[in-house]
Enzyme design. Structure first.
Site, PDB file in Angstrom:
ATOM      1  N   GLY A   1      -9.862  -2.925  -4.155  1.00 30.94           N
ATOM      2  CA  GLY A   1      -9.256  -1.889  -3.324  1.00 30.94           C
ATOM      3  C   GLY A   1      -9.401  -2.124  -1.835  1.00 30.94           C
ATOM      4  O   GLY A   1      -9.033  -1.269  -1.047  1.00 30.94           O
ATOM      5  N   SER A   2      -9.897  -3.288  -1.421  1.00 28.93           N
ATOM      6  CA  SER A   2     -10.092  -3.527   0.010  1.00 28.93           C
ATOM      7  C   SER A   2      -8.772  -3.908   0.674  1.00 28.93           C
ATOM      8  O   SER A   2      -8.003  -4.686   0.141  1.00 28.93           O
ATOM      9  CB  SER A   2     -11.111  -4.648   0.203  1.00 28.93           C
ATOM     10  OG  SER A   2     -10.707  -5.822  -0.469  1.00 28.93           O
ATOM     11  N   ASP A   3      -8.506  -3.348   1.836  1.00 28.57           N
ATOM     12  CA  ASP A   3      -7.330  -3.716   2.603  1.00 28.57           C
ATOM     13  C   ASP A   3      -7.669  -3.683   4.081  1.00 28.57           C
ATOM     14  O   ASP A   3      -8.823  -3.482   4.449  1.00 28.57           O
ATOM     15  CB  ASP A   3      -6.136  -2.815   2.234  1.00 28.57           C
ATOM     16  CG  ASP A   3      -6.355  -1.351   2.608  1.00 28.57           C
ATOM     17  OD1 ASP A   3      -6.782  -1.072   3.743  1.00 28.57           O
ATOM     18  OD2 ASP A   3      -6.104  -0.478   1.752  1.00 28.57           O
TER      19      ASP A   3
ATOM     20  N   TYR B   1     -13.638   4.468  -4.708  1.00 26.51           N
ATOM     21  CA  TYR B   1     -12.528   5.250  -5.271  1.00 26.51           C
ATOM     22  C   TYR B   1     -13.069   6.533  -5.917  1.00 26.51           C
ATOM     23  O   TYR B   1     -13.990   6.496  -6.729  1.00 26.51           O
ATOM     24  CB  TYR B   1     -11.775   4.422  -6.292  1.00 26.51           C
ATOM     25  CG  TYR B   1     -10.731   3.504  -5.691  1.00 26.51           C
ATOM     26  CD1 TYR B   1     -10.680   3.257  -4.324  1.00 26.51           C
ATOM     27  CD2 TYR B   1      -9.779   2.884  -6.493  1.00 26.51           C
ATOM     28  CE1 TYR B   1      -9.716   2.427  -3.786  1.00 26.51           C
ATOM     29  CE2 TYR B   1      -8.810   2.049  -5.957  1.00 26.51           C
ATOM     30  CZ  TYR B   1      -8.783   1.822  -4.597  1.00 26.51           C
ATOM     31  OH  TYR B   1      -7.817   1.000  -4.073  1.00 26.51           O
TER      32      TYR B   1
ATOM     33  N   LYS C   1      -2.093  -7.558   0.183  1.00 27.62           N
ATOM     34  CA  LYS C   1      -2.494  -6.869   1.406  1.00 27.62           C
ATOM     35  C   LYS C   1      -2.473  -7.845   2.573  1.00 27.62           C
ATOM     36  O   LYS C   1      -2.860  -9.013   2.419  1.00 27.62           O
ATOM     37  CB  LYS C   1      -3.904  -6.296   1.240  1.00 27.62           C
ATOM     38  CG  LYS C   1      -4.010  -5.287   0.088  1.00 27.62           C
ATOM     39  CD  LYS C   1      -3.238  -4.022   0.362  1.00 27.62           C
ATOM     40  CE  LYS C   1      -3.416  -2.998  -0.747  1.00 27.62           C
ATOM     41  NZ  LYS C   1      -2.739  -1.733  -0.440  1.00 27.62           N
TER      42      LYS C   1
ATOM     43  N   ASP D   1       1.696  -5.455   2.272  1.00 29.32           N
ATOM     44  CA  ASP D   1       1.263  -4.089   2.611  1.00 29.32           C
ATOM     45  C   ASP D   1       0.224  -4.161   3.716  1.00 29.32           C
ATOM     46  O   ASP D   1      -0.841  -4.743   3.532  1.00 29.32           O
ATOM     47  CB  ASP D   1       0.663  -3.443   1.350  1.00 29.32           C
ATOM     48  CG  ASP D   1       0.311  -1.967   1.531  1.00 29.32           C
ATOM     49  OD1 ASP D   1       0.293  -1.496   2.683  1.00 29.32           O
ATOM     50  OD2 ASP D   1       0.057  -1.307   0.508  1.00 29.32           O
TER      51      ASP D   1
ATOM     52  N   ASN E   1      -1.044  -1.417   5.329  1.00 32.64           N
ATOM     53  CA  ASN E   1      -1.887  -0.227   5.359  1.00 32.64           C
ATOM     54  C   ASN E   1      -2.089   0.344   6.766  1.00 32.64           C
ATOM     55  O   ASN E   1      -3.203   0.669   7.161  1.00 32.64           O
ATOM     56  CB  ASN E   1      -3.236  -0.518   4.702  1.00 32.64           C
ATOM     57  CG  ASN E   1      -3.090  -0.712   3.203  1.00 32.64           C
ATOM     58  OD1 ASN E   1      -2.835  -1.829   2.754  1.00 32.64           O
ATOM     59  ND2 ASN E   1      -3.208   0.352   2.429  1.00 32.64           N
TER      60      ASN E   1
ATOM     61  N   GLU F   1       5.167  -2.879   3.641  1.00 33.56           N
ATOM     62  CA  GLU F   1       4.781  -1.486   3.395  1.00 33.56           C
ATOM     63  C   GLU F   1       3.779  -1.029   4.451  1.00 33.56           C
ATOM     64  O   GLU F   1       2.871  -1.776   4.818  1.00 33.56           O
ATOM     65  CB  GLU F   1       4.157  -1.416   1.995  1.00 33.56           C
ATOM     66  CG  GLU F   1       3.826  -0.027   1.514  1.00 33.56           C
ATOM     67  CD  GLU F   1       3.501  -0.018   0.014  1.00 33.56           C
ATOM     68  OE1 GLU F   1       4.144  -0.762  -0.747  1.00 33.56           O
ATOM     69  OE2 GLU F   1       2.591   0.734  -0.388  1.00 33.56           O
TER      70      GLU F   1
ATOM     71  N   GLU G   1       3.297   6.460   1.142  1.00 32.69           N
ATOM     72  CA  GLU G   1       2.135   6.901   0.376  1.00 32.69           C
ATOM     73  C   GLU G   1       1.283   7.876   1.184  1.00 32.69           C
ATOM     74  O   GLU G   1       0.576   8.694   0.611  1.00 32.69           O
ATOM     75  CB  GLU G   1       1.299   5.715  -0.120  1.00 32.69           C
ATOM     76  CG  GLU G   1       0.361   5.129   0.901  1.00 32.69           C
ATOM     77  CD  GLU G   1      -0.547   4.039   0.333  1.00 32.69           C
ATOM     78  OE1 GLU G   1      -0.013   3.001  -0.078  1.00 32.69           O
ATOM     79  OE2 GLU G   1      -1.774   4.213   0.327  1.00 32.69           O
TER      80      GLU G   1
ATOM     81  N   ASP H   1       3.789   9.515  -3.546  1.00 33.86           N
ATOM     82  CA  ASP H   1       2.418   9.565  -4.067  1.00 33.86           C
ATOM     83  C   ASP H   1       2.252  10.903  -4.774  1.00 33.86           C
ATOM     84  O   ASP H   1       2.590  11.956  -4.219  1.00 33.86           O
ATOM     85  CB  ASP H   1       1.419   9.414  -2.918  1.00 33.86           C
ATOM     86  CG  ASP H   1      -0.016   9.395  -3.401  1.00 33.86           C
ATOM     87  OD1 ASP H   1      -0.664   8.329  -3.313  1.00 33.86           O
ATOM     88  OD2 ASP H   1      -0.523  10.443  -3.871  1.00 33.86           O
TER      89      ASP H   1
ATOM     90  N   HIS I   1       3.863   4.868  -5.236  1.00 30.66           N
ATOM     91  CA  HIS I   1       2.512   4.384  -4.965  1.00 30.66           C
ATOM     92  C   HIS I   1       1.600   4.740  -6.126  1.00 30.66           C
ATOM     93  O   HIS I   1       1.637   5.861  -6.633  1.00 30.66           O
ATOM     94  CB  HIS I   1       1.976   5.034  -3.692  1.00 30.66           C
ATOM     95  CG  HIS I   1       0.536   4.757  -3.425  1.00 30.66           C
ATOM     96  ND1 HIS I   1      -0.414   5.753  -3.323  1.00 30.66           N
ATOM     97  CD2 HIS I   1      -0.133   3.603  -3.242  1.00 30.66           C
ATOM     98  CE1 HIS I   1      -1.596   5.213  -3.077  1.00 30.66           C
ATOM     99  NE2 HIS I   1      -1.465   3.916  -3.026  1.00 30.66           N
TER     100      HIS I   1
END
Lengths: 442, 442
Positions: free
Chosen positions: B22-24, B32, B219, B247, B249, B273, B300, B323, B350
């Site tokens: 989940g790292s970006d 999470y 990412k 993406d 972010n 994105e 999102e 989302d 998303h």
């Protein structure tokens, strides 16, 4: 080496809904409230104070968001904090886990704003100056470093901010003297709450003019017939030379806003405030085109600098409100004031509520001395309500804010007021089921 | 006459930051999490479930916001609720005191969305249908009544929504059969987390193609050199015929976004994105003009229907994310899907996080059957992570979501999962200081 040792929060609420003070087209029965935060230090004589203004329910959620920021604050050295308030504000907004809850909007962002403001209150008390003066006496480079330029690059660079600040620098001393002498123009919304009967509107409007105000504002948006009648009453009461603004508190869609304002335009409207959703940049632009030359305004609910940037880029507004407790504190408001200066848009700060007058006067005055160098073409909102709960309440004389001189951000609430209005256990709430007291003179 | 008797909240967190899943570019170390809500009824066999996805700190604030909605829910009759989910959603968003905390954005609005979604879960369980099918079998008039058209009048009227829904009505049965047979296209982000080494990226990208995915997403945004190298690796791994999305972010300002994406464009980018702030409608439009024909996308973090309306009006996006847990629940997502259909913009929902795949598949499938009538030109995001904590986890076969058939919104978490991951007292957190377990195969 003084350190912050605690972040205390208080759920403070005033049972204002009983008198319809503060009623408008979207908010029929607010209980004006503050999620109040105190940064305590190990020096008993030094603390910092901030607040988020809410209108009742959810003030506990807001207080929980303040408490969630304690790990970012407790343990910090006060001297380091005061030396880098820009870095402090960024440390809060850049917490990636908390950022997810916005980003930079809503409950979490308002909490960050209140804690940043409390840090400013602390820094200003430590420096022995009111916040407006603390800012106004900083070097341009230092003010420029307070701003987070992220997402502003297509509208305002640090160099452009610096140019604005340097242009204003030579006149600072003269403007400070002028401000202390003249005060800063105020306008009043006290006459125009939607729940007030016509007679009370007319009487309060006349009293406002007699008290020296050059602009009054009334609430509109519930019924067009009522609004036409109320605008006529207000205009008759204040005469042709005092400005009359109207505020719809987000009530309309784009089309209805245009129709409604065309019907009110004949009464000579200084601006229409919040005609539609605060998120609707393109909508405001369409309304402005549709009702020109009636000026369009928004901003008290615009949630961050990115929204203000776009309002200016889109030509969506003629003037703009700022709010001391909606965005990320002093630092983000400096970004907004610099953007407004860059785009040549006048600022009419939003106030009223709980403590908003006390706070926002500092921002307007710092803007006058160090940024825009203008004040007579703008005014700070004033509502004569709840000031008695603050240690250093605003002073209004002949329709103008006197510049505060006490150290800090005027954000400290009286201890007995906090205690009596704690929700739900405070005295005011324990007694709220009692019959309404007789009220004389209003 | 079944009634809701309690609104229970749970602060559930997974210690995902230890593995960099989940790292970006903006979220280096998420844990999470879900602020999970259960609407209990006096029928022990009937309850409704919803959640707000967060990435760790502040999940307690989100849970407090859910709890603040209890007075709107507890005591309601389930039959009346199920018969008027539009009225229910509006009762929550129109609470003027809570509205002040947004309006319609951030912590309070996400809480409203989760409670609205829990009411949909409840209604669908009661009806014995999955949510997508509950919607897809409603009359067009009833779907149209679920939407709050406030602030949409200049883009989508109820009549226009009805026209869209009626146009789709004749094909509903055929599309439902097709959906149950074929499933709905998925794309995967599992290979592309920023914290993964190159070798893992390449291997997971190849595995994704082998598993049947026709689009992968990686990412970007921390380092241009790294991104050029990672795009090259990904493109080599997936070959020329599989789509590669990227993406950022929200990492960039407008100018840097344009420069960066010009450097990545040669790798054949399906879309960029979140290039910048989710609030920056005009910024997205400028980026889109600057990098055409590379498609631009966001959504999102777009906080309500007013933001989507403007993204479409401004021509700011080529496609859009929705989302399930950011806006005001199913009802506001229906408004967004209808807006997208009106403007002819494709929707790539998303997902990932905690439960977002489980929820959003229902919205995409309802859209296919009852609104846009399209699915092969779009895809739902998929991340293979944390599904084991749900009672009715998503099923992915050959790169496609199978249509859920169990009653409800697939939103119910396993009781043991909730118990073990309660923060801070659950087993997973008590053991979080223990050494990392050996991890095989990833």
């Amino acid at each position: 080496m003084t350190r912050i040792v605690a972040l205390d929060t208080f759920d403070v609420r005033f049972p204002t809904s009983r008198m319809l003070d503060g009623s408008d087209a979207m908010n029929p029965d607010p209980d004006y409230s503050a999620a109040y935060v105190v940064l305590r230090t190990d020096d008993p004589g030094l603390s910092g104070h901030g607040l988020v203004f809410t209108i009742g329910r959810g003030n506990d959620v807001q207080a929980a968001a303040l408490a969630a920021l304690a790990p970012h604050v407790v343990g910090r050295r006060v001297d380091a904090l005061a030396a880098d308030l820009g870095g402090f504000a960024r440390a809060l907004t850049d917490d990636s886990q908390l950022r997810w809850l916005g980003p930079e909007k809503g409950v979490m962002h308002m909490a960050i704003g209140a804690v940043v403001n409390a840090a400013w209150d602390l820094a200003a008390r430590r420096a022995g100056k009111p916040v407006w003066r603390l800012i106004a006496e900083m070097a341009p480079e230092r003010i420029a470093d307070l701003v987070d330029y992220r997402y502003l690059g297509d509208a305002l660079t640090r160099q452009e901010a610096l140019d604005i600040l340097r242009r204003a620098e030579p006149g600072r001393a003269a403007r400070t003297a002028q401000l202390l002498e003249e005060g800063y123009p105020a306008y009043t919304t006290s006459p125009g709450w939607l729940g007030y009967p016509d007679e009370k509107l007319a009487r309060l409007a006349r009293e406002a003019v007699d008290a020296g105000f050059r602009t009054i504002k009334i609430k509109v948006g519930a019924s067009l017939d009522d609004d036409v009648r109320r605008c006529r009453i207000a205009r008759q009461a204040i005469g042709p030379d005092v400005a009359l603004a109207v505020d719809a508190n987000q009530r309309w869609d784009v089309g209805p806003a245009i129709e409604w304002m065309r019907a009110l335009a004949p009464f000579g409207i200084a601006w229409i405030e919040e005609p539609t959703s605060p998120d609707d940049i393109l909508g405001h632009a369409a309304i402005r085109r549709g009702i020109a030359p009636v000026p369009v305004s928004t901003g008290e609910h615009a949630h961050n600098r990115v929204m203000f940037k776009q309002l200016f880029q889109a030509g969506a507004v003629d003037l703009v409100q700022i709010d001391a407790a909606r965005v990320g504190g002093v630092n983000e408001n400096l970004a907004i004031l610099l953007l407004a200066a860059k785009f040549g848009v006048r600022v009419f700060p939003h106030a009223g509520g709980v403590g908003l007058c006390e706070l926002v006067q500092h921002l307007a005055m710092a803007d006058f001395v160090a940024i825009s160098a203008a004040k007579e073409d703008r005014a700070i909102e004033f509502v004569d309500h709840l000031h008695q709960h603050f240690d250093d309440p605003v002073r209004i004389e002949r329709g103008r804010y006197r510049a505060p001189t006490a150290p800090g951000f005027s954000a400290r609430m009286r201890e007995d007021s906090v205690r009596d209005h704690l929700f739900p256990g405070g005295r005011a709430w324990r007694e709220a089921d009692a019959p309404l007291p007789a009220r004389v003179g209003t």
